[in-house]
Design a protein around this motif. Structure first.
Motif, mmCIF file in Angstrom:
data_model
loop_
_atom_site.group_PDB
_atom_site.id
_atom_site.type_symbol
_atom_site.label_atom_id
_atom_site.label_comp_id
_atom_site.label_asym_id
_atom_site.label_seq_id
_atom_site.Cartn_x
_atom_site.Cartn_y
_atom_site.Cartn_z
ATOM 1 N N GLN A 199 -5.576 2.037 -1.096
ATOM 2 C CA GLN A 199 -6.075 1.285 -0.850
ATOM 3 C C GLN A 199 -5.258 -0.011 -1.031
ATOM 4 O O GLN A 199 -4.808 -1.660 -0.459
ATOM 5 C CB GLN A 199 -7.625 0.771 -0.364
ATOM 6 C CG GLN A 199 -8.434 -0.554 0.121
ATOM 7 C CD GLN A 199 -7.832 -0.721 0.942
ATOM 8 O OE1 GLN A 199 -8.172 0.715 1.982
ATOM 9 N NE2 GLN A 199 -7.714 -1.618 1.734
ATOM 10 N N ALA A 200 -5.064 -0.144 -2.266
ATOM 11 C CA ALA A 200 -4.428 -0.947 -2.829
ATOM 12 C C ALA A 200 -2.691 -1.345 -2.515
ATOM 13 O O ALA A 200 -2.057 -3.083 -1.849
ATOM 14 C CB ALA A 200 -4.013 -0.856 -4.187
ATOM 15 N N LEU A 201 -2.001 -0.434 -2.247
ATOM 16 C CA LEU A 201 -0.739 -0.056 -0.749
ATOM 17 C C LEU A 201 -1.066 -0.440 0.334
ATOM 18 O O LEU A 201 0.311 -1.511 0.315
ATOM 19 C CB LEU A 201 -0.376 1.672 -0.869
ATOM 20 C CG LEU A 201 1.100 1.740 -0.353
ATOM 21 C CD1 LEU A 201 2.058 1.401 -0.973
ATOM 22 C CD2 LEU A 201 1.211 3.476 -0.251
ATOM 23 N N LEU A 202 -2.149 -0.437 0.836
ATOM 24 C CA LEU A 202 -2.349 -0.550 2.358
ATOM 25 C C LEU A 202 -2.066 -2.777 2.436
ATOM 26 O O LEU A 202 -1.756 -3.332 2.678
ATOM 27 C CB LEU A 202 -3.576 -0.486 2.662
ATOM 28 C CG LEU A 202 -3.786 1.130 3.603
ATOM 29 C CD1 LEU A 202 -4.866 1.544 4.126
ATOM 30 C CD2 LEU A 202 -1.995 1.274 4.264
ATOM 31 N N ASN A 203 -2.741 -2.620 1.228
ATOM 32 C CA ASN A 203 -3.651 -4.654 0.766
ATOM 33 C C ASN A 203 -1.646 -5.240 0.694
ATOM 34 O O ASN A 203 -1.433 -6.386 0.891
ATOM 35 C CB ASN A 203 -4.301 -4.876 -0.355
ATOM 36 C CG ASN A 203 -5.416 -4.199 0.345
ATOM 37 O OD1 ASN A 203 -6.251 -3.930 1.372
ATOM 38 N ND2 ASN A 203 -5.991 -4.012 -1.017
ATOM 39 N N ALA A 204 -1.029 -4.208 -0.171
ATOM 40 C CA ALA A 204 -0.143 -4.925 -0.222
ATOM 41 C C ALA A 204 1.190 -4.835 1.109
ATOM 42 O O ALA A 204 2.061 -5.968 0.895
ATOM 43 C CB ALA A 204 0.933 -4.570 -1.533
#
Length: 293
Positions: A199-204
């Protein structure tokens, strides 16, 4: 600060010490002159009704001697003056005011620091003063610190909360607010490769934050093609050109997945740069394919 002149004036019955809402007394607080308050009290001039105002001014101006004099004279000092010390970044006054805070007040102080100030020293002092920790409040304060990007403040929490429980959600919130420093601080401290890392990857990608994306992709447990190449599809949907270009370099990423879903999203949201990128890289669908319908 001329005490002789003040005593002469206070001895003169024509002089009104309460003139202009005790302006003479308030001015003495600005310069941390406790002698003036002591003289007012000695002459039995009523000041109890303006103690809150005195405390507020003292906290804003680091007037520690004034606060000690009020305490010595047994005036009731309300805890919430500490918020003025936080706003003004006055540590001496802050630590003095902690003694007037109950555990409930201290939890409010912790929350306030994480929302508006981010001073790790203030936070550490407040946390050490709490006798009975309310984990739910600390957890919410911790998430506020992550959302605001207060990386030094986050470190102060670590002895008090379970990062294996809270670190994942904190990572999502930090990345959702584009705080790369917080993401870097958090990722080594809890189990990697979980759904929260993705999910952090998607936010980045949504923020097109190249540094954050590169950092997360360097974690071997993060799969850039997870969930049917969702990261690439999201990059196309949000027009994140830099992220899309970087993901194309990952051997596991299939830009044609789900019948060119990435290309379809770029067209739907009118991201011309993404469309040109895919055409240039010769991964756009054929003109007679379903993706062009």
């Amino acid at each position: 600060g001329n005490m002789f002149a003040l005593r002469v004036m206070l001895s003169d019955k024509r002089f009104d010490p309460t003139y202009d809402n005790y302006s003479a007394l308030i001015e003495s607080v600005f310069v941390d002159n406790a002698h003036v308050i002591r003289e007012f009290i000695r002459r039995k001039i009523r000041v109890a009704h303006i103690v809150d105002e005195i405390v507020s001014v003292a906290c804003e101006n680091n007037s520690i001697r004034v606060l000690r004099e009020l305490h010595k004279q047994r005036f009731h000092i309300r805890w919430n003056g500490i918020m003025n010390a936080i706003n003004a970044n006055k540590h001496d006054v802050f630590t003095f005011m902690l003694r007037f805070c109950s555990d409930e007040h201290l939890h409010s102080v912790v929350m306030y620091v994480c929302q508006f100030n981010g001073n790790a020293i203030f936070l550490e002092d407040a946390l050490r003063s709490i006798k009975s920790v309310n984990e739910d409040i600390l957890y919410n304060a911790y998430l506020y610190a992550c959302a605001n990007g207060f990386v030094s403040t986050i470190g102060a929490f670590e002895p008090y909360i379970e990062l294996n429980i809270y670190g994942g959600e904190a990572l999502i919130i930090a990345s959702a607010n584009n705080h790369f420093d917080v993401v870097k601080h958090l990722t080594p401290k809890f189990i990697k490769g979980c759904v929260r890392s993705h999910q952090a990857l998607l936010n980045a990608i949504i923020y097109d934050n190249h540094s954050m994306l590169e950092y997360l992709l360097n974690d071997p447990t993060v799969n850039p093609a997870y969930n049917n190449n969702l990261p690439f599809i999201v990059a196309c949907q949000f027009g994140a050109v830099n992220s899309a270009e970087r993901l194309l370099k990952c051997s596991s990423v299939d830009p044609c997945a789900l019948d060119h879903e990435g290309f379809q999203r770029a067209c739907e949201y009118d991201h011309e740069k993404i469309i040109k990128l895919l055409i240039r890289e010769k991964i756009a669908p054929a003109k007679d394919s379903h993706a062009f319908m």
